[in-house]
Motif scaffolding. Structure first.
Motif, mmCIF file in Angstrom:
data_model
loop_
_atom_site.group_PDB
_atom_site.id
_atom_site.type_symbol
_atom_site.label_atom_id
_atom_site.label_comp_id
_atom_site.label_asym_id
_atom_site.label_seq_id
_atom_site.Cartn_x
_atom_site.Cartn_y
_atom_site.Cartn_z
ATOM 1 N N ALA A 171 49.870 44.408 61.276
ATOM 2 C CA ALA A 171 50.639 45.230 60.336
ATOM 3 C C ALA A 171 51.164 44.388 59.187
ATOM 4 O O ALA A 171 51.352 43.179 59.313
ATOM 5 C CB ALA A 171 51.806 45.914 61.037
ATOM 6 N N ARG A 172 51.394 45.062 58.090
ATOM 7 C CA ARG A 172 52.086 44.502 56.924
ATOM 8 C C ARG A 172 53.252 45.446 56.683
ATOM 9 O O ARG A 172 53.053 46.604 56.323
ATOM 10 C CB ARG A 172 51.139 44.479 55.728
ATOM 11 C CG ARG A 172 51.766 43.966 54.451
ATOM 12 C CD ARG A 172 50.768 43.965 53.290
ATOM 13 N NE ARG A 172 49.593 43.164 53.585
ATOM 14 C CZ ARG A 172 48.343 43.647 53.682
ATOM 15 N NH1 ARG A 172 48.103 44.924 53.490
ATOM 16 N NH2 ARG A 172 47.336 42.845 53.946
ATOM 17 N N CYS A 173 54.480 44.965 56.930
ATOM 18 C CA CYS A 173 55.659 45.826 56.867
ATOM 19 C C CYS A 173 56.638 45.361 55.797
ATOM 20 O O CYS A 173 56.830 44.158 55.602
ATOM 21 C CB CYS A 173 56.384 45.842 58.216
ATOM 22 S SG CYS A 173 55.406 46.526 59.564
ATOM 23 N N ILE B 212 70.150 43.534 55.967
ATOM 24 C CA ILE B 212 69.261 44.192 56.927
ATOM 25 C C ILE B 212 68.180 43.196 57.303
ATOM 26 O O ILE B 212 67.899 42.252 56.567
ATOM 27 C CB ILE B 212 68.628 45.477 56.353
ATOM 28 C CG1 ILE B 212 67.815 45.171 55.083
ATOM 29 C CG2 ILE B 212 69.695 46.522 56.093
ATOM 30 C CD1 ILE B 212 66.998 46.352 54.583
ATOM 31 N N GLY B 213 67.577 43.399 58.459
ATOM 32 C CA GLY B 213 66.521 42.493 58.887
ATOM 33 C C GLY B 213 65.500 43.205 59.741
ATOM 34 O O GLY B 213 65.779 44.253 60.330
ATOM 35 N N LEU B 214 64.317 42.627 59.808
ATOM 36 C CA LEU B 214 63.199 43.173 60.567
ATOM 37 C C LEU B 214 62.621 42.075 61.442
ATOM 38 O O LEU B 214 62.363 40.966 60.960
ATOM 39 C CB LEU B 214 62.111 43.697 59.619
ATOM 40 C CG LEU B 214 60.790 44.130 60.242
ATOM 41 C CD1 LEU B 214 61.001 45.335 61.160
ATOM 42 C CD2 LEU B 214 59.777 44.457 59.144
ATOM 43 N N CYS C 15 55.185 50.426 57.081
ATOM 44 C CA CYS C 15 54.191 49.515 57.660
ATOM 45 C C CYS C 15 52.789 50.056 57.405
ATOM 46 O O CYS C 15 52.539 51.252 57.532
ATOM 47 C CB CYS C 15 54.398 49.357 59.163
ATOM 48 S SG CYS C 15 55.957 48.568 59.602
ATOM 49 N N ARG C 16 51.887 49.158 57.060
ATOM 50 C CA ARG C 16 50.468 49.484 56.858
ATOM 51 C C ARG C 16 49.659 48.656 57.846
ATOM 52 O O ARG C 16 49.985 47.503 58.113
ATOM 53 C CB ARG C 16 50.024 49.142 55.434
ATOM 54 C CG ARG C 16 50.910 49.688 54.333
ATOM 55 C CD ARG C 16 50.830 51.194 54.287
ATOM 56 N NE ARG C 16 51.847 51.731 53.402
ATOM 57 C CZ ARG C 16 51.635 52.709 52.568
ATOM 58 N NH1 ARG C 16 50.450 53.250 52.467
ATOM 59 N NH2 ARG C 16 52.619 53.159 51.827
ATOM 60 N N PHE C 17 48.587 49.229 58.378
ATOM 61 C CA PHE C 17 47.758 48.527 59.356
ATOM 62 C C PHE C 17 46.342 49.074 59.312
ATOM 63 O O PHE C 17 46.079 50.095 58.661
ATOM 64 C CB PHE C 17 48.345 48.648 60.767
ATOM 65 C CG PHE C 17 48.881 50.008 61.094
ATOM 66 C CD1 PHE C 17 48.059 51.004 61.581
ATOM 67 C CD2 PHE C 17 50.213 50.301 60.894
ATOM 68 C CE1 PHE C 17 48.545 52.267 61.866
ATOM 69 C CE2 PHE C 17 50.727 51.558 61.187
ATOM 70 C CZ PHE C 17 49.892 52.543 61.674
#
Length: 135
Positions: free
Chosen positions: A95-97, A108-110, A63-65
């Motif tokens: 955030a950008r994840c 898989i999931g987020l 993740c970027r923020f």
């Protein structure tokens, strides 16, 4: 199970998790907004996240923020690796994840909750990550 059916099945599993995280987030919100990006007193009180891997697949979350200061140090990334399901909180409310499957079987999931709204993505591919962008 086809990839599309597996991702659909995963999404159905993520919705209750996201809704539960929404309820938890709503109950944990402070009475006033944060005026500063300094979050040293409470390092991880940003958005709730949950990674789902119902068949135990391994994954990597990146993740970027926008930069935040935690106990005097400035951060703009959050990285985590694991297997199976795992949840927690990010240090920011934007955030950008990207969630990448690194091994094992199954999708898989987020899910990430911001302002009481769940946002989710899933994948069954090791080459195409699931992405959630909340900027």
């Amino acid at each position: 199970m086809t990839d599309k059916a597996a991702v659909s099945h995963l999404y159905r599993r993520l919705v209750p998790v996201a809704l539960a995280a929404t309820a938890l987030a709503a109950s944990a919100l402070p009475a006033t907004g944060q005026a500063s990006r300094e979050i040293s007193a409470r390092a991880y009180e940003g958005m709730f996240f949950h990674v789902a891997a119902p068949q135990g697949a391994s994954w990597s979350l990146d993740c970027r923020f926008r930069p935040v200061t935690v106990r005097g140090a400035t951060y703009n990334t959050f990285q985590l690796s694991g297997q199976g399901g795992q949840g927690g909180r990010l240090p920011s409310n934007d955030a950008r994840c990207a969630l990448t499957k690194t091994g094992g079987s199954g999708p898989i999931g987020l899910a990430i909750v911001r302002d009481g709204q769940p946002h989710a993505a899933g994948t069954n591919s090791t080459t195409e990550p699931a992405r959630v962008n909340l900027f």
